[in-house]
Design an enzyme around this catalytic site. Structure first.
Site, PDB file in Angstrom:
ATOM      1  N   GLU A 148      57.969  25.849 -43.185  1.00  0.00           N
ATOM      2  CA  GLU A 148      59.518  25.689 -43.397  1.00  0.00           C
ATOM      3  C   GLU A 148      59.957  24.867 -42.238  1.00  0.00           C
ATOM      4  OE1 GLU A 148      60.428  29.878 -45.234  1.00  0.00           O
ATOM      5  OE2 GLU A 148      61.766  28.512 -45.810  1.00  0.00           O
ATOM      6  N   HIS A 185      34.474  38.590 -43.121  1.00  0.00           N
ATOM      7  CA  HIS A 185      33.724  38.616 -44.449  1.00  0.00           C
ATOM      8  C   HIS A 185      33.872  37.358 -45.267  1.00  0.00           C
ATOM      9  CE1 HIS A 185      32.977  42.874 -43.052  1.00  0.00           C
ATOM     10  NE2 HIS A 185      34.220  42.793 -42.672  1.00  0.00           N
ATOM     11  N   LYS A 202      64.871  25.496 -56.518  1.00  0.00           N
ATOM     12  CA  LYS A 202      65.959  26.561 -56.797  1.00  0.00           C
ATOM     13  C   LYS A 202      66.947  26.020 -58.020  1.00  0.00           C
ATOM     14  CE  LYS A 202      65.307  29.764 -53.128  1.00  0.00           C
ATOM     15  NZ  LYS A 202      65.996  30.388 -52.044  1.00  0.00           N
TER      16      LYS A 202
HETATM   17  O1  PA5 Z   1      63.163  30.818 -45.703  1.00  0.00           O
HETATM   18  C1  PA5 Z   1      63.797  30.588 -46.606  1.00  0.00           C
HETATM   19  O2  PA5 Z   1      64.592  29.846 -46.839  1.00  0.00           O
HETATM   20  C2  PA5 Z   1      63.118  30.954 -47.801  1.00  0.00           C
HETATM   21  O3  PA5 Z   1      61.888  31.582 -47.702  1.00  0.00           O
HETATM   22  C3  PA5 Z   1      63.989  32.057 -48.562  1.00  0.00           C
HETATM   23  O4  PA5 Z   1      64.069  33.267 -47.840  1.00  0.00           O
HETATM   24  C4  PA5 Z   1      63.321  32.440 -50.211  1.00  0.00           C
HETATM   25  O5  PA5 Z   1      63.447  31.321 -50.672  1.00  0.00           O
HETATM   26  C5  PA5 Z   1      64.179  33.588 -50.744  1.00  0.00           C
HETATM   27  O6  PA5 Z   1      65.620  33.375 -50.609  1.00  0.00           O
HETATM   28  P1  PA5 Z   1      66.579  34.647 -49.993  1.00  0.00           P
HETATM   29  O7  PA5 Z   1      66.072  34.821 -48.725  1.00  0.00           O
HETATM   30  O8  PA5 Z   1      68.096  33.998 -49.953  1.00  0.00           O
HETATM   31  O9  PA5 Z   1      66.368  35.619 -51.147  1.00  0.00           O
END
Ligand code: PA5
Length: 350
Positions: A234, A250, A342
């Site tokens: 990310e 393993h 999303k």
């Molecule tokens: O880091 C991120 O932005 C994502 O991994 C979010 O955490 C994930 O999409 C879930 O969204 P939220 O944390 O708002 O529930």
């Protein structure tokens, strides 16, 4: 590119992610005081299920890793729609969504309500916040304005408080204090102001360069290896692989015979509290596959309690992924493809 040029870092970090990372110890201190409202105590459950996705499941992974060492009640992390079939009235379900708008987590909350489980929400708002208000559910109200993965303090420490009010102590107060001290020490040591020669995160990012990171942890730190992988994805927008010892011994160990191994940087997450069996496996791993890798980095957790050990390694991974993003010329803050997904799931364009 050098990582010791503040102007270059500022240019590559338009959203000031560096300031959010530098404030992580303060975030954790604040998070220690957060409690659900209306509060507990909660009934000691048969099992604890923490439902969340992505960054909002990361605190649950840490909780489960620590709980495995000391609780006589199972702590399950659920990533997905609904809830596992086993969950019922005698269980405590904690739904965690930083935004409060994650479809899978909302569906887990609905499932918990249908099954009559005890339910607590941890969120900064959104539809989950609205549901909690409407049903008068206990809710830990989180501050807004962060990316979920950068809100880990808020997503972890309140879970400890919720479990404590259900008569389940996962991390002792002294261990929380130890973790906070370790995080303070790291803030200065890993920030942009500390030159690469003295900065472990900058050195790691430079060692990773254009290689593919492959991160291995032990039984406790395997959860951190996965967190490094997701932070690298990310923040630095790069593929990474993660695995846990002894399991990877393993199977994945054989992949290191591939010529692609030369393109990998092996990163070993070590822990002074790991057992002699695991230490021996790390040593053998280095002997058997080390020469095949493009490079090897070994990093060590700080402290003796599980919170300090896990959070210190995660902090190192957060900063490493930040510097790698700068080196690769990508902005560590936004996640445009995830956002597009999303939006489309909600029926919006594009
Ligand atoms: O880091 C991120 O932005 C994502 O991994 C979010 O955490 C994930 O999409 C879930 O969204 P939220 O944390 O708002 O529930």
């Amino acid at each position: 590119m050098t990582l010791d040029d503040p102007a270059a870092i500022a240019r590559g970090d338009a959203h000031r992610t560096r300031e959010v990372l530098a404030a992580f110890p303060a975030q954790c201190r604040e998070a220690v005081g957060l409690r659900p409202e209306p509060g507990g105590p909660f009934v000691r459950p048969r099992a604890v299920i923490v439902a969340g996705m992505g960054g909002s499941a990361a605190g649950a992974d840490l909780l489960a890793a620590c709980a495995a060492e000391r609780l006589d009640v199972p702590v399950l992390v659920h990533r997905g729609y609904g809830l596992p079939a086993l969950v019922g009235q005698r269980d405590l379900v904690i739904v965690v969504s930083y935004s409060g708008d994650t479809a899978e987590t909302l569906s887990a909350a609905e499932a918990a309500l249908e099954r009559g489980s005890s339910l607590v929400a941890v969120t900064a708002g959104g539809r989950l916040g609205a549901l909690a208000a409407q049903r008068n559910l206990p809710r830990v109200a989180l501050p807004t304005g962060l990316m979920p993965r950068m809100a880990l303090g808020y997503l972890f420490f309140p879970l400890l408080a919720i479990l404590k009010s259900a008569d389940l102590t996962v991390v002792k107060d002294s261990e929380v204090d130890e973790a906070l001290v370790a995080l303070d020490a790291q803030a200065g040591a890993l920030g942009p102001g500390r030159p690469a020669a003295e900065n472990e995160a900058k050195r790691l990012a430079l060692a990773l360069g254009s290689r593919l990171p492959v991160i291995y942890g032990g039984p406790l730190t395997g959860a951190v290896a996965y967190r490094w992988k997701t932070d690298l994805a990310e923040n630095a927008k790069t593929f990474a692989a993660a695995g846990t010892l002894p399991e990877m011994n393993h199977n994945e160990i054989e992949a290191w015979g591939s010529p692609f191994a030369r393109q990998m940087q092996l990163v070993l997450l070590r822990d002074h509290e790991e057992t002699p069996e695991i230490a021996r496996r790390f040593a053998l791993l280095r002997e058997l596959i080390g020469a095949a890798a493009g490079g090897i980095s070994e990093v060590w957790a700080r402290g003796t309690g599980c919170a300090a050990r896990l959070l210190s390694l995660i902090t190192l991974g957060q900063w490493t992924s930040f510097y790698l993003a700068i080196l690769r010329g990508v902005d560590p803050w936004p996640v445009p493809t995830l956002d597009a997904l999303k939006t489309r799931l909600r029926g919006g364009a594009p």
